[in-house]
Design a protein around this motif. Structure first.
Motif, PDB file in Angstrom:
ATOM      1  N   ALA A  21       0.836  -1.205   0.000  1.00 20.46           N
ATOM      2  CA  ALA A  21       0.000   0.000   0.000  1.00 20.46           C
ATOM      3  C   ALA A  21       0.871   1.257   0.000  1.00 20.46           C
ATOM      4  O   ALA A  21       0.590   2.223  -0.727  1.00 20.46           O
ATOM      5  CB  ALA A  21      -0.947  -0.005   1.193  1.00 20.46           C
ATOM      6  N   ALA A  22       1.929   1.252   0.782  1.00 17.72           N
ATOM      7  CA  ALA A  22       2.830   2.408   0.835  1.00 17.72           C
ATOM      8  C   ALA A  22       3.558   2.590  -0.499  1.00 17.72           C
ATOM      9  O   ALA A  22       3.718   3.720  -0.985  1.00 17.72           O
ATOM     10  CB  ALA A  22       3.836   2.245   1.978  1.00 17.72           C
ATOM     11  N   PHE A  27       4.320   5.437  -5.544  1.00 21.52           N
ATOM     12  CA  PHE A  27       4.412   5.244  -6.997  1.00 21.52           C
ATOM     13  C   PHE A  27       3.473   6.217  -7.707  1.00 21.52           C
ATOM     14  O   PHE A  27       3.885   6.929  -8.627  1.00 21.52           O
ATOM     15  CB  PHE A  27       4.039   3.792  -7.318  1.00 21.52           C
ATOM     16  CG  PHE A  27       4.076   3.423  -8.773  1.00 21.52           C
ATOM     17  CD1 PHE A  27       5.166   2.753  -9.304  1.00 21.52           C
ATOM     18  CD2 PHE A  27       3.011   3.688  -9.621  1.00 21.52           C
ATOM     19  CE1 PHE A  27       5.198   2.374 -10.633  1.00 21.52           C
ATOM     20  CE2 PHE A  27       3.028   3.322 -10.960  1.00 21.52           C
ATOM     21  CZ  PHE A  27       4.138   2.666 -11.467  1.00 21.52           C
ATOM     22  N   ARG A  28       2.226   6.237  -7.290  1.00 18.18           N
ATOM     23  CA  ARG A  28       1.233   7.081  -7.961  1.00 18.18           C
ATOM     24  C   ARG A  28       1.445   8.568  -7.678  1.00 18.18           C
ATOM     25  O   ARG A  28       1.127   9.401  -8.519  1.00 18.18           O
ATOM     26  CB  ARG A  28      -0.174   6.651  -7.555  1.00 18.18           C
ATOM     27  CG  ARG A  28      -0.540   5.314  -8.192  1.00 18.18           C
ATOM     28  CD  ARG A  28      -1.936   4.901  -7.882  1.00 18.18           C
ATOM     29  NE  ARG A  28      -2.343   3.750  -8.664  1.00 18.18           N
ATOM     30  CZ  ARG A  28      -3.282   2.900  -8.281  1.00 18.18           C
ATOM     31  NH1 ARG A  28      -3.920   3.084  -7.130  1.00 18.18           N
ATOM     32  NH2 ARG A  28      -3.597   1.881  -9.049  1.00 18.18           N
ATOM     33  N   VAL A  34       9.786   5.493  -6.737  1.00 17.89           N
ATOM     34  CA  VAL A  34       9.705   5.291  -5.293  1.00 17.89           C
ATOM     35  C   VAL A  34      11.107   5.341  -4.702  1.00 17.89           C
ATOM     36  O   VAL A  34      12.096   5.172  -5.415  1.00 17.89           O
ATOM     37  CB  VAL A  34       9.010   3.958  -4.919  1.00 17.89           C
ATOM     38  CG1 VAL A  34       7.576   3.927  -5.407  1.00 17.89           C
ATOM     39  CG2 VAL A  34       9.771   2.770  -5.449  1.00 17.89           C
ATOM     40  N   GLY A  35      11.164   5.541  -3.416  1.00 18.61           N
ATOM     41  CA  GLY A  35      12.443   5.579  -2.715  1.00 18.61           C
ATOM     42  C   GLY A  35      12.621   4.342  -1.866  1.00 18.61           C
ATOM     43  O   GLY A  35      12.096   3.275  -2.177  1.00 18.61           O
ATOM     44  N   GLY A  36      13.345   4.502  -0.774  1.00 16.88           N
ATOM     45  CA  GLY A  36      13.568   3.390   0.142  1.00 16.88           C
ATOM     46  C   GLY A  36      14.333   2.263  -0.530  1.00 16.88           C
ATOM     47  O   GLY A  36      15.184   2.501  -1.387  1.00 16.88           O
ATOM     48  N   PRO A  37      14.011   1.028  -0.181  1.00 18.22           N
ATOM     49  CA  PRO A  37      14.772  -0.100  -0.729  1.00 18.22           C
ATOM     50  C   PRO A  37      14.581  -0.295  -2.233  1.00 18.22           C
ATOM     51  O   PRO A  37      15.333  -1.026  -2.864  1.00 18.22           O
ATOM     52  CB  PRO A  37      14.233  -1.316   0.044  1.00 18.22           C
ATOM     53  CG  PRO A  37      12.908  -0.893   0.546  1.00 18.22           C
ATOM     54  CD  PRO A  37      12.991   0.591   0.764  1.00 18.22           C
ATOM     55  N   PRO A  60       2.581  -4.364  -6.616  1.00 19.19           N
ATOM     56  CA  PRO A  60       3.721  -3.597  -7.113  1.00 19.19           C
ATOM     57  C   PRO A  60       4.916  -4.540  -7.248  1.00 19.19           C
ATOM     58  O   PRO A  60       5.223  -5.304  -6.332  1.00 19.19           O
ATOM     59  CB  PRO A  60       3.951  -2.549  -6.018  1.00 19.19           C
ATOM     60  CG  PRO A  60       3.368  -3.145  -4.778  1.00 19.19           C
ATOM     61  CD  PRO A  60       2.294  -4.101  -5.206  1.00 19.19           C
ATOM     62  N   LEU A  61       5.541  -4.503  -8.406  1.00 21.08           N
ATOM     63  CA  LEU A  61       6.638  -5.427  -8.684  1.00 21.08           C
ATOM     64  C   LEU A  61       7.779  -4.708  -9.390  1.00 21.08           C
ATOM     65  O   LEU A  61       7.555  -3.760 -10.146  1.00 21.08           O
ATOM     66  CB  LEU A  61       6.170  -6.551  -9.621  1.00 21.08           C
ATOM     67  CG  LEU A  61       4.976  -7.378  -9.194  1.00 21.08           C
ATOM     68  CD1 LEU A  61       4.518  -8.257 -10.341  1.00 21.08           C
ATOM     69  CD2 LEU A  61       5.312  -8.211  -7.980  1.00 21.08           C
ATOM     70  N   ALA A  62       8.971  -5.217  -9.182  1.00 25.62           N
ATOM     71  CA  ALA A  62      10.094  -4.773  -9.998  1.00 25.62           C
ATOM     72  C   ALA A  62       9.956  -5.444 -11.361  1.00 25.62           C
ATOM     73  O   ALA A  62       9.464  -6.565 -11.459  1.00 25.62           O
ATOM     74  CB  ALA A  62      11.407  -5.174  -9.344  1.00 25.62           C
ATOM     75  N   TYR A  63      10.352  -4.738 -12.389  1.00 26.02           N
ATOM     76  CA  TYR A  63      10.421  -5.355 -13.709  1.00 26.02           C
ATOM     77  C   TYR A  63      11.753  -4.997 -14.337  1.00 26.02           C
ATOM     78  O   TYR A  63      12.412  -4.041 -13.936  1.00 26.02           O
ATOM     79  CB  TYR A  63       9.242  -4.935 -14.608  1.00 26.02           C
ATOM     80  CG  TYR A  63       9.336  -3.545 -15.180  1.00 26.02           C
ATOM     81  CD1 TYR A  63       9.878  -3.328 -16.443  1.00 26.02           C
ATOM     82  CD2 TYR A  63       8.882  -2.441 -14.473  1.00 26.02           C
ATOM     83  CE1 TYR A  63       9.965  -2.049 -16.975  1.00 26.02           C
ATOM     84  CE2 TYR A  63       8.964  -1.162 -14.997  1.00 26.02           C
ATOM     85  CZ  TYR A  63       9.505  -0.971 -16.249  1.00 26.02           C
ATOM     86  OH  TYR A  63       9.596   0.292 -16.769  1.00 26.02           O
TER      87      TYR A  63
END
Length: 149
Positions: A21-22, A27-28, A34-37, A60-63
């Motif tokens: 959710a965060a 992202f939006r 996004v930041g963080g990890p 939400p996924l890395a691609y």
């Protein structure tokens, strides 16, 4: 993608939901960044249809883009089981994605093992965390190509 204590999310659905959710909110709010990890990672919001429930789900996924093709990785941080979105795509490969500020429909194609092995090797070279995830599990981590329809 930086390394962080991601394995705990495989067994803690509430923590995973809060994290997701965060990430989605950030992202939006920031045009897909996004930041963080996940700072510097390419992220996609994957909208799937639940395999059992038929309800809409979002992850939400890395691609990773290799040779102009977008791939998502069912790593679940090296957990012994596939993430739920993998089961959803196998049951219904039509999905919707958000990348940056774009949103469109895709057909997810799971790579057969021989193709998967070649692409995964290239992907793991680009993002070493995915090599560590594969080393952490005995299952073959699935790869999906997202083809715009």
């Amino acid at each position: 993608m930086s390394d962080y204590d991601s394995r705990r999310y495989a067994d803690d659905a509430a923590a995973l939901n809060n994290l997701n959710a965060a990430i989605v909110e950030e992202f939006r709010s920031n045009g897909g960044k996004v930041g963080g990890p996940f700072e510097g990672s390419t992220l996609v919001l994957l909208h799937t249809t639940g395999a059992k429930t038929g309800k809409q789900r979002m992850s939400p996924l890395a691609y990773v883009t290799i040779d102009g093709r977008n791939y998502i990785v069912g790593s679940f941080a090296g957990a012994p089981k596939d993430p739920a979105w993998v089961h959803n795509l196998r049951a219904n490969p039509r999905a919707r994605i958000e990348i940056g500020t774009d949103e469109y429909d895709v057909q997810a194609r799971e790579l057969p093992h021989d193709e998967r092995d070649v692409v995964y090797a290239a992907l793991a070279e680009m993002v070493p965390t995915f090599a560590a995830y594969q080393a952490a599990t005995t299952r073959v981590i699935p790869l999906f190509e997202l083809v715009r329809v």
